[in-house]
Write a protein that holds these residues in place. Sequence first.
Motif, PDB file in Angstrom:
ATOM      1  N   LYS A   6      12.818 -39.496  13.953  1.00 21.10           N
ATOM      2  CA  LYS A   6      12.911 -38.203  13.274  1.00 21.10           C
ATOM      3  C   LYS A   6      11.639 -37.877  12.501  1.00 21.10           C
ATOM      4  O   LYS A   6      10.989 -38.765  11.938  1.00 21.10           O
ATOM      5  N   ALA A   7      11.309 -36.595  12.440  1.00 16.92           N
ATOM      6  CA  ALA A   7      10.165 -36.118  11.651  1.00 16.92           C
ATOM      7  C   ALA A   7      10.618 -34.931  10.817  1.00 16.92           C
ATOM      8  O   ALA A   7      11.339 -34.051  11.301  1.00 16.92           O
ATOM      9  N   TYR A   8      10.190 -34.915   9.554  1.00 18.18           N
ATOM     10  CA  TYR A   8      10.561 -33.834   8.637  1.00 18.18           C
ATOM     11  C   TYR A   8       9.316 -33.208   8.021  1.00 18.18           C
ATOM     12  O   TYR A   8       8.319 -33.902   7.763  1.00 18.18           O
ATOM     13  N   GLY A   9       9.405 -31.905   7.753  1.00 16.17           N
ATOM     14  CA  GLY A   9       8.286 -31.174   7.166  1.00 16.17           C
ATOM     15  C   GLY A   9       8.324 -31.106   5.653  1.00 16.17           C
ATOM     16  O   GLY A   9       7.519 -30.394   5.057  1.00 16.17           O
ATOM     17  N   SER A  10       9.241 -31.835   5.035  1.00 14.29           N
ATOM     18  CA  SER A  10       9.280 -31.925   3.565  1.00 14.29           C
ATOM     19  C   SER A  10       9.950 -33.228   3.173  1.00 14.29           C
ATOM     20  O   SER A  10      10.783 -33.774   3.925  1.00 14.29           O
TER      21      SER A  10
ATOM     22  N   LYS B 174       2.184 -32.644  11.201  1.00 14.63           N
ATOM     23  CA  LYS B 174       1.601 -33.945  10.852  1.00 14.63           C
ATOM     24  C   LYS B 174       2.648 -35.043  10.953  1.00 14.63           C
ATOM     25  O   LYS B 174       2.373 -36.146  11.445  1.00 14.63           O
ATOM     26  N   ALA B 175       3.851 -34.740  10.490  1.00 11.64           N
ATOM     27  CA  ALA B 175       4.940 -35.709  10.573  1.00 11.64           C
ATOM     28  C   ALA B 175       5.300 -35.992  12.026  1.00 11.64           C
ATOM     29  O   ALA B 175       5.529 -37.140  12.421  1.00 11.64           O
ATOM     30  N   ARG B 176       5.356 -34.937  12.845  1.00 10.23           N
ATOM     31  CA  ARG B 176       5.684 -35.124  14.261  1.00 10.23           C
ATOM     32  C   ARG B 176       4.627 -35.953  14.987  1.00 10.23           C
ATOM     33  O   ARG B 176       4.947 -36.792  15.835  1.00 10.23           O
ATOM     34  N   ALA B 177       3.376 -35.725  14.643  1.00  8.82           N
ATOM     35  CA  ALA B 177       2.292 -36.487  15.272  1.00  8.82           C
ATOM     36  C   ALA B 177       2.412 -37.971  14.926  1.00  8.82           C
ATOM     37  O   ALA B 177       2.269 -38.833  15.802  1.00  8.82           O
ATOM     38  N   ALA B 178       2.682 -38.269  13.649  1.00 12.16           N
ATOM     39  CA  ALA B 178       2.837 -39.661  13.239  1.00 12.16           C
ATOM     40  C   ALA B 178       4.056 -40.292  13.888  1.00 12.16           C
ATOM     41  O   ALA B 178       4.011 -41.442  14.345  1.00 12.16           O
TER      42      ALA B 178
ATOM     43  N   ALA C 141       8.345 -38.252   6.863  1.00 14.72           N
ATOM     44  CA  ALA C 141       8.179 -36.896   6.343  1.00 14.72           C
ATOM     45  C   ALA C 141       6.754 -36.689   5.863  1.00 14.72           C
ATOM     46  O   ALA C 141       6.096 -37.614   5.395  1.00 14.72           O
ATOM     47  N   SER C 142       6.306 -35.444   5.982  1.00 12.41           N
ATOM     48  CA  SER C 142       5.018 -35.030   5.453  1.00 12.41           C
ATOM     49  C   SER C 142       5.194 -33.622   4.898  1.00 12.41           C
ATOM     50  O   SER C 142       6.252 -33.000   5.078  1.00 12.41           O
ATOM     51  N   ARG C 143       4.193 -33.125   4.226  1.00 15.00           N
ATOM     52  CA  ARG C 143       4.277 -31.749   3.723  1.00 15.00           C
ATOM     53  C   ARG C 143       4.050 -30.738   4.833  1.00 15.00           C
ATOM     54  O   ARG C 143       4.235 -29.549   4.634  1.00 15.00           O
ATOM     55  N   GLY C 144       3.638 -31.220   5.987  1.00  8.37           N
ATOM     56  CA  GLY C 144       3.496 -30.373   7.161  1.00  8.37           C
ATOM     57  C   GLY C 144       4.238 -30.994   8.325  1.00  8.37           C
ATOM     58  O   GLY C 144       4.061 -32.173   8.635  1.00  8.37           O
TER      59      GLY C 144
END
Length: 334
Positions: A54-58, A42-46, A36-39
């Motif tokens: 899985k990637a989360y925006g929060s 950015k999470a999807r890229a990582a 997860a990232s605040r954006g």
Amino acid sequence: MADRIRWGIVSTARIGLTKVIPGIQRSETGVAAAIASRGLEKARAAAGELGIEKAYGSYEELLADPDIDAIYNPLPNHMHVPVTVQAVEAGKHVLCEKPIALNAREAEQLLKLPKDRLVAEGFMVRAHPQWIRARDLVRSGALGELKAIQGFFSYYNDDPGNIRNKADIGGGALMDIGCYTMLAGRFFYDAEPERVVSLIDRDPEFGTDRMTSALMDFGANRHLSFTVSTQLTPYQRLQLVGTKKRLEIVIPFNAPQGEALQIRLDDGSLLGDASMTSELIAPCDQYAELADVFGRAVSGAEPLPYGAQDAVQNMKVLDAIFASAETGGWVSIS
């Protein structure tokens, strides 16, 4: 993969992306399942770069994921306790980057959390075979009586934008790397320090401690002395000196992942290290080792060797080092 610990990583901090997540992926017990990232981008890229499902925006979305067993928290120091508390309250086990908190009082919040969820401070050095082998040698009596430990750890970073140079969020040499040199005393003496005296040089612009030196009394005439700095030539070394032999750990703290290392023993019978012998430590990834220590505890296979109470004790020692520099004298450690 079904029986592995499923890890969620809060934030795309560099230590996570370059060290801990690859370590989890190399571990025997865990898998990096979400980040997860605040954006969200950015999470999807990582996630794409590291092969994370899985990637989360929060952070909240990640903590709410019922498939996640454990959280790795590499956020800036001032966010360690708040997010760890959130994660445990969401039913997750938490491995948190060091230092666990800004001070011992803040860290004590972790002692009030539900006991069925594990919380540990991410000191990977305690899981590295070189530290374990060195302690085994101490315990065996190979060094005689261990009486003195000397540590040095430094790097150069004068970037005003770097979080390590921001005093209000827990920056500075002692919090970033002095925690390692302090920890060496607790680990190798198998004891707690009784008192400490210290000196601190603060950066006039940042307000952080750019060089800290301390002398710690472990009782029974056992001493630990160290210097750490964020504005000196990069260097690290750890010396354990007993009545019979000296043991030197050449790269004690940020040991290269997957590389063989060495510890050195010297009885001092010849000058200039001429009587020194070396022992090779097989290649390993200390972050994978740490993930497995925590993973086995989460699964119930082994007890957790260092939990929240240990993390609070680490903060009490760091607090005393800061207090000594302010008072100019010895400070007792409760």
